[in-house]
Design an enzyme around this catalytic site. Structure first.
Site, short mmCIF file in Angstrom:
data_model
loop_
_atom_site.label_atom_id
_atom_site.label_comp_id
_atom_site.label_asym_id
_atom_site.label_seq_id
_atom_site.Cartn_x
_atom_site.Cartn_y
_atom_site.Cartn_z
N CYS A 52 0.84 -1.20 0.00
CA CYS A 52 0.00 0.00 0.00
C CYS A 52 0.88 1.25 0.00
O CYS A 52 1.20 1.81 1.05
CB CYS A 52 -0.94 -0.02 1.21
SG CYS A 52 -2.18 1.29 1.15
N THR B 69 -26.23 2.70 10.90
CA THR B 69 -27.31 2.55 9.92
C THR B 69 -28.04 3.87 9.76
O THR B 69 -28.11 4.68 10.69
CB THR B 69 -28.31 1.45 10.33
OG1 THR B 69 -29.29 1.31 9.29
CG2 THR B 69 -29.01 1.77 11.65
N THR C 5 -31.51 3.05 5.36
CA THR C 5 -31.72 3.18 3.91
C THR C 5 -31.01 2.02 3.20
O THR C 5 -30.07 1.44 3.73
CB THR C 5 -31.13 4.49 3.35
OG1 THR C 5 -29.71 4.48 3.56
CG2 THR C 5 -31.75 5.70 4.03
N THR D 270 -31.62 -2.71 8.26
CA THR D 270 -30.52 -3.36 7.52
C THR D 270 -29.67 -4.28 8.42
O THR D 270 -28.64 -4.77 7.99
CB THR D 270 -29.59 -2.30 6.90
OG1 THR D 270 -29.04 -1.50 7.96
CG2 THR D 270 -30.32 -1.40 5.93
N GLU E 241 -23.09 4.05 0.77
CA GLU E 241 -23.42 2.73 1.31
C GLU E 241 -22.33 1.72 0.99
O GLU E 241 -22.02 0.84 1.79
CB GLU E 241 -24.77 2.26 0.76
CG GLU E 241 -25.94 3.09 1.29
CD GLU E 241 -27.27 2.77 0.61
OE1 GLU E 241 -28.30 2.91 1.27
OE2 GLU E 241 -27.26 2.39 -0.59
#
Length: 418
Positions: free
Chosen positions: A43, A310, A313, A322, A387
């Site tokens: 990385c 959360t 949605t 969810t 999301e």
């Protein structure tokens, strides 16, 4: 992470504490350990940032020439770095003993701080690559996924210039989020299989929540092993990595040591890690707090925030519970690393996570350096960019917690025999 301010706050507090707060390790050691951790996944973005921090903290510039230039005490940490990054189930008491006995020995508190830094940066590599912050090495430019227009512009600029740009310069781009949003909207369909849509996932979550039949412990074990064996059949995205770039390779030893599917571990003396026997809440949290002044509180807040985060949605739908979907993702990540939650029905994973998403999660967790823009676009195509970032946060945190569980259980076993 700015999409999720409540999480970002905990992340920054934790990172600041482990790198700059109270703790037994000198500051230059902390940043060098971060470089060693990021090296395991090639990385360059994190290595570059931590090299700058290392120098700012008065680190010896000679150490940046590679592992052969560092003190033996730091060098001795490398085995634990390598094992935790790729096959944490191989960690045993002898690794801790080797560090804490003899010449150049570490105190147990130093070992625990080093382990926290290693796990933090290993899992941060997963987030960096899966969000496109670390550009694939063969592309012009920087450390995020670029628009095709930018790529053409960079190529044109390079063609007109003989001067070499500094390879480690990190471009500051203000419109990254907008680029990502647009790129996600134009996600290509997978040629091999149609994606399970949000409506279907919501329906399946509803069905699962309405089921009242209890599974027997034998059936639960069978379902876990089924998911574990299926995960071993998934091929990680992207090509096999080429030779490690020279400027990263100097911080990497035994580059061929990589993730190996837990289900194919061969040595069946290494049993599945059962959370009912050693959990973060009941065991890991208190041990890390005792040996490394209150870092457990910061880690606990961060894990819980990522796990419980959360906005109710899913794509364009609102008022969605969810929790089942999130729990399936979290437990699947830890299943890849041989960890089993005894009270969880792993059959739910196959109901809620489709094959392309599982492949993405496995790649981001176990082979983050292989993840590309195309892979990011191919999964969760109906979901918003924020999301998808949320899923990547869960990969970061569930992976870090898994590494810490293995490491702290090993420290505890060592402690009990000494």
């Amino acid at each position: 992470m700015g999409y999720h301010p409540s999480y970002l706050d905990h992340f920054l507090k934790t990172q600041s504490f482990i790198l700059r707060g109270d703790g037994p390790l000198p500051y230059d050691y902390r940043h060098y350990i971060a470089i060693m951790a990021a090296g395991r996944h090639q990385c360059s973005y994190l290595i570059s940032l931590q090299k700058q921090e290392f120098i700012l903290q008065g680190g010896d510039p000679a150490w940046l020439k590679g592992l052969t230039y560092i003190p033996q005490k730091l060098r001795n940490l490398y085995d634990i770095n390598k094992i935790l990054a790729h096959q944490p189930w191989l960690l045993n008491k002898s690794h801790i003993e080797k560090l804490t006995k003899g010449k150049d020995s570490w105190s147990l508190a130093e070992v625990v701080q080093a382990i926290v830094i290693l796990a933090h940066f290993h899992s941060l590599c997963s987030f960096v690559f899966s969000c496109g912050v670390n550009q694939e090495l063969d592309q012009a430019g920087g450390y995020r996924y670029q628009t095709s227009e930018e790529v053409h512009r960079a190529v044109a600029l390079n063609a007109n210039s003989n001067s070499k740009t500094e390879p480690k310069a990190i471009p500051i781009v203000n419109d990254t989020r907008q680029d990502w949003k647009q790129s996600s909207l134009a996600s290509p369909p997978s040629p091999t299989e149609p994606e399970v849509g949000i409506t279907t996932i919501m329906q399946r979550m509803k069905t699962l929540s309405e089921q009242t039949q209890e599974c027997t412990p034998v059936e639960l074990t069978k379902r876990f092993e089924n998911v574990e064996n299926q995960s071993a059949e998934l091929i990680a995205v992207g090509p096999e990595p080429q030779e490690t770039p020279a400027d990263i390779g100097i911080f990497v030893d035994d580059s061929l040591f990589m993730y190996h599917d837990f289900a194919k571990r061969g040595d069946h003396e290494i049993s599945t890690f059962r959370v009912q026997d050693y959990s973060w809440d009941d065991h890991g949290y208190s041990l890390v707090n005792r040996l490394y002044n209150d870092v457990g509180n910061l880690l606990d807040d961060k894990f819980k925030t990522a796990y419980n985060l959360t906005y109710y949605t899913m794509g364009g739908r609102t008022d969605v519970d969810t929790s089942r979907f999130r729990r399936a993702i979290w437990n699947y990540i830890q299943c890849l690393l041989g960890i089993r939650h005894d009270d969880y029905d792993y059959g739910e994973i196959n109901q809620l996570l489709e094959r392309t998403l599982k492949t993405f999660i496995k790649s981001a967790c176990c082979y983050p350096q292989r993840v590309t823009k195309k892979d990011y676009d191919r999964v969760l195509r109906e979901f918003k960019h924020s999301e998808k970032v949320h899923v990547n946060l869960m990969i970061l945190e569930a992976r870090m917690q898994a590494e810490l569980l293995y490491a702290l259980r090993t420290v505890n076993r060592y402690n009990m025999t000494n």
